[in-house]
Motif scaffolding. Structure first.
Motif, PDB file in Angstrom:
ATOM      1  N   ARG A  75       1.108  -1.141  -0.051  1.00 46.53           N
ATOM      2  CA  ARG A  75       0.102   0.255  -0.113  1.00 46.53           C
ATOM      3  C   ARG A  75       0.547   1.229   0.016  1.00 46.53           C
ATOM      4  O   ARG A  75       0.225   1.916  -0.731  1.00 46.53           O
ATOM      5  CB  ARG A  75      -0.670  -0.188   0.912  1.00 46.53           C
ATOM      6  CG  ARG A  75      -2.185   1.332   1.064  1.00 46.53           C
ATOM      7  CD  ARG A  75      -3.057   1.116   2.392  1.00 46.53           C
ATOM      8  NE  ARG A  75      -3.895   2.415   2.521  1.00 46.53           N
ATOM      9  CZ  ARG A  75      -3.553   2.967   3.368  1.00 46.53           C
ATOM     10  NH1 ARG A  75      -2.312   3.635   3.770  1.00 46.53           N
ATOM     11  NH2 ARG A  75      -4.484   4.434   3.260  1.00 46.53           N
ATOM     12  N   LYS A  76       1.764   0.888   0.169  1.00 46.40           N
ATOM     13  CA  LYS A  76       3.093   2.375   1.413  1.00 46.40           C
ATOM     14  C   LYS A  76       3.248   2.794  -0.202  1.00 46.40           C
ATOM     15  O   LYS A  76       3.392   4.029  -0.989  1.00 46.40           O
ATOM     16  CB  LYS A  76       4.153   1.847   2.099  1.00 46.40           C
ATOM     17  CG  LYS A  76       5.216   3.383   2.277  1.00 46.40           C
ATOM     18  CD  LYS A  76       5.810   2.624   2.997  1.00 46.40           C
ATOM     19  CE  LYS A  76       7.265   3.739   3.105  1.00 46.40           C
ATOM     20  NZ  LYS A  76       6.718   4.706   3.216  1.00 46.40           N
ATOM     21  N   PHE A  77       3.656   1.426  -1.048  1.00 44.83           N
ATOM     22  CA  PHE A  77       4.895   1.206  -2.819  1.00 44.83           C
ATOM     23  C   PHE A  77       3.230   2.264  -3.654  1.00 44.83           C
ATOM     24  O   PHE A  77       3.783   3.105  -4.273  1.00 44.83           O
ATOM     25  CB  PHE A  77       5.293   0.266  -3.086  1.00 44.83           C
ATOM     26  CG  PHE A  77       5.440   0.069  -4.649  1.00 44.83           C
ATOM     27  CD1 PHE A  77       5.486   1.248  -5.351  1.00 44.83           C
ATOM     28  CD2 PHE A  77       4.371  -0.579  -5.299  1.00 44.83           C
ATOM     29  CE1 PHE A  77       6.374   0.650  -6.480  1.00 44.83           C
ATOM     30  CE2 PHE A  77       4.699  -0.811  -6.511  1.00 44.83           C
ATOM     31  CZ  PHE A  77       5.386   0.202  -7.087  1.00 44.83           C
ATOM     32  N   ILE A  78       2.444   1.690  -3.324  1.00 42.64           N
ATOM     33  CA  ILE A  78       1.000   2.066  -4.388  1.00 42.64           C
ATOM     34  C   ILE A  78       0.984   4.041  -4.290  1.00 42.64           C
ATOM     35  O   ILE A  78       1.276   4.288  -5.198  1.00 42.64           O
ATOM     36  CB  ILE A  78      -0.416   1.283  -4.677  1.00 42.64           C
ATOM     37  CG1 ILE A  78      -0.215  -0.134  -5.395  1.00 42.64           C
ATOM     38  CG2 ILE A  78      -1.179   2.304  -5.031  1.00 42.64           C
ATOM     39  CD1 ILE A  78      -1.082  -0.900  -4.585  1.00 42.64           C
ATOM     40  N   ILE A  79       0.888   3.942  -3.466  1.00 42.04           N
ATOM     41  CA  ILE A  79       0.692   5.538  -3.052  1.00 42.04           C
ATOM     42  C   ILE A  79       1.720   6.715  -2.776  1.00 42.04           C
ATOM     43  O   ILE A  79       1.330   7.596  -3.495  1.00 42.04           O
ATOM     44  CB  ILE A  79       0.118   5.552  -0.996  1.00 42.04           C
ATOM     45  CG1 ILE A  79      -1.700   4.806  -1.169  1.00 42.04           C
ATOM     46  CG2 ILE A  79      -0.508   7.221  -1.054  1.00 42.04           C
ATOM     47  CD1 ILE A  79      -1.916   5.029   0.499  1.00 42.04           C
ATOM     48  N   GLU A  80       2.680   6.021  -2.495  1.00 45.65           N
ATOM     49  CA  GLU A  80       3.891   6.683  -2.249  1.00 45.65           C
ATOM     50  C   GLU A  80       4.162   6.767  -3.661  1.00 45.65           C
ATOM     51  O   GLU A  80       5.480   8.362  -4.204  1.00 45.65           O
ATOM     52  CB  GLU A  80       4.775   6.597  -1.358  1.00 45.65           C
ATOM     53  CG  GLU A  80       4.202   6.600   0.246  1.00 45.65           C
ATOM     54  CD  GLU A  80       4.964   6.726   0.973  1.00 45.65           C
ATOM     55  OE1 GLU A  80       6.679   6.020   0.841  1.00 45.65           O
ATOM     56  OE2 GLU A  80       5.008   6.772   2.576  1.00 45.65           O
ATOM     57  N   LYS A  81       4.881   5.827  -4.438  1.00 49.29           N
ATOM     58  CA  LYS A  81       5.402   5.973  -5.151  1.00 49.29           C
ATOM     59  C   LYS A  81       4.784   5.774  -6.727  1.00 49.29           C
ATOM     60  O   LYS A  81       5.669   6.227  -7.509  1.00 49.29           O
ATOM     61  CB  LYS A  81       5.998   4.250  -5.667  1.00 49.29           C
ATOM     62  CG  LYS A  81       7.570   4.694  -4.409  1.00 49.29           C
ATOM     63  CD  LYS A  81       8.362   5.311  -4.464  1.00 49.29           C
ATOM     64  CE  LYS A  81       9.607   5.612  -3.816  1.00 49.29           C
ATOM     65  NZ  LYS A  81      10.609   6.589  -4.329  1.00 49.29           N
ATOM     66  N   ILE A  82       3.656   5.385  -6.387  1.00 45.33           N
ATOM     67  CA  ILE A  82       2.520   5.608  -7.834  1.00 45.33           C
ATOM     68  C   ILE A  82       1.759   6.812  -8.108  1.00 45.33           C
ATOM     69  O   ILE A  82       2.171   7.399  -8.998  1.00 45.33           O
ATOM     70  CB  ILE A  82       1.833   3.845  -8.023  1.00 45.33           C
ATOM     71  CG1 ILE A  82       2.963   3.106  -8.067  1.00 45.33           C
ATOM     72  CG2 ILE A  82       0.724   4.301  -9.397  1.00 45.33           C
ATOM     73  CD1 ILE A  82       1.776   1.539  -8.337  1.00 45.33           C
ATOM     74  N   ILE A  83       1.030   7.047  -6.579  1.00 48.13           N
ATOM     75  CA  ILE A  83      -0.573   7.774  -6.876  1.00 48.13           C
ATOM     76  C   ILE A  83       0.439   8.707  -6.684  1.00 48.13           C
ATOM     77  O   ILE A  83       0.174   9.938  -7.969  1.00 48.13           O
ATOM     78  CB  ILE A  83      -1.338   7.508  -5.780  1.00 48.13           C
ATOM     79  CG1 ILE A  83      -2.028   6.340  -6.139  1.00 48.13           C
ATOM     80  CG2 ILE A  83      -2.299   8.748  -5.511  1.00 48.13           C
ATOM     81  CD1 ILE A  83      -3.106   5.835  -5.093  1.00 48.13           C
ATOM     82  N   LEU A  84       0.999   9.318  -5.707  1.00 45.63           N
ATOM     83  CA  LEU A  84       1.458  11.009  -5.136  1.00 45.63           C
ATOM     84  C   LEU A  84       2.945  10.882  -5.941  1.00 45.63           C
ATOM     85  O   LEU A  84       2.814  11.817  -6.235  1.00 45.63           O
ATOM     86  CB  LEU A  84       1.804  10.758  -3.675  1.00 45.63           C
ATOM     87  CG  LEU A  84       0.574  10.190  -2.850  1.00 45.63           C
ATOM     88  CD1 LEU A  84       1.366  10.302  -1.563  1.00 45.63           C
ATOM     89  CD2 LEU A  84      -0.151  11.814  -2.679  1.00 45.63           C
ATOM     90  N   ALA A  85       3.403  10.372  -6.562  1.00 45.39           N
ATOM     91  CA  ALA A  85       4.450  10.569  -7.527  1.00 45.39           C
ATOM     92  C   ALA A  85       4.439  11.321  -8.417  1.00 45.39           C
ATOM     93  O   ALA A  85       5.107  11.614  -9.282  1.00 45.39           O
ATOM     94  CB  ALA A  85       5.838   9.290  -7.152  1.00 45.39           C
ATOM     95  N   HIS A  86       3.516  10.381  -9.389  1.00 41.59           N
ATOM     96  CA  HIS A  86       3.373  10.612 -10.722  1.00 41.59           C
ATOM     97  C   HIS A  86       1.631  10.546 -11.024  1.00 41.59           C
ATOM     98  O   HIS A  86       1.244  11.512 -12.367  1.00 41.59           O
ATOM     99  CB  HIS A  86       3.072   8.958 -11.123  1.00 41.59           C
ATOM    100  CG  HIS A  86       4.982   8.767 -11.545  1.00 41.59           C
ATOM    101  ND1 HIS A  86       6.075   9.003 -11.974  1.00 41.59           N
ATOM    102  CD2 HIS A  86       5.414   7.890 -10.551  1.00 41.59           C
ATOM    103  CE1 HIS A  86       6.983   8.697 -11.618  1.00 41.59           C
ATOM    104  NE2 HIS A  86       6.413   7.751 -11.017  1.00 41.59           N
TER     105      HIS A  86
END
Length: 248
Positions: free
Chosen positions: A153-164
């Motif tokens: 979940r941390k990967f998806i939120i921080e590295k996918i949603i918030l980052a891109h």
């Protein structure tokens, strides 16, 4: 700490090529990798997969199946929390803009995952675009299996949603699903129509129901407070069903 130490110990025995791969994955996910094999599998397309003794191809398709479900759920939950006063239609539209095949294909290339994908070059002169998004979903599945739900979940939120993704921009970007579907149908020489099924009357609202028909085959049904909105909803749902065909 024990898992971290064991992972670091195992990584000492990796080849130079494997360490380069490991560093690339850890850079993309922002997380320490425990099970390198999962990530190798995540980028192994079925065209390059060997058949194991069970007669099953060792490709990324199972991880893709898992990652698709986890990604969709995490994005849905994140949007549900971020927009507590928005209805289901709004949330579905924004989620679709994040997890649709075209978006995932683009993101996979943006983060460099496409450089790690293994596929059979004799089978494909040019790598199909759908492979990029499929591999990103498989990567999500690998993180989930390797690190558990919270880390994934941390990967998806921080590295996918918030980052891109800029949610404000997504909200104000209008996607004409109907035009996109019609354009695809014309390109493929298919007959397409949007059939209004009925009009449901209630005290508070009138809701239109529209169904997409392509070459006399019925597809998805959409709903809206106007014929235009119902057609857009039906087109969006149909695009989700046909997304791999349309992106290839």
């Amino acid at each position: 700490m024990l898992f971290r130490n064991l992972a670091s110990l195992r990584h000492l025995f990796l080849s130079k090529k494997e360490r380069v791969f490991l560093n690339a994955i850890q850079s993309i996910t922002g997380q320490l990798v425990y099970n390198v094999g999962l990530y190798k599998l995540a980028v192994n397309h079925s065209s390059a997969a060997a058949v194991n003794f069970h007669g099953i191809k060792e490709s990324n398709e199972r991880l893709e199946y898992l990652g698709d479900a986890v990604l969709g759920m995490v994005v849905a939950d994140y949007l549900f929390t971020q927009f507590p006063f928005k209805d289901e239609g709004f949330l579905t539209e924004i989620r679709s803009k994040i997890v649709n095949r075209e978006s995932l294909n683009l993101l996979s290339r943006k983060i460099g995952l496409n450089q790690l994908i293994k596929y059979h070059k004799n089978q494909y002169a040019v790598m199909p675009k759908s492979i990029f998004g499929d591999s990103l979903e498989a990567l999500v599945g690998a993180v989930y299996r390797d690190k558990g739900f919270l880390k994934c979940r941390k990967f998806i939120i921080e590295k996918i949603i918030l980052a891109h993704y800029d949610l404000d921009e997504l909200i104000h970007t209008t996607t004409n699903h109907k035009s996109k579907l019609i354009e695809w149908a014309q390109k493929e020489n298919k007959q397409i129509s949007f059939k209004v099924l009925d009009l449901n009357d209630s005290i508070k609202k009138k809701q239109f129901t529209t169904q997409v028909v392509i070459d006399e085959q019925v597809y998805e049904i959409g709903y809206g407070l106007s014929k235009k909105k119902a057609a857009q909803d039906a087109a969006r749902r149909t695009l989700e069903v046909l997304e791999e065909q349309i992106d290839e």
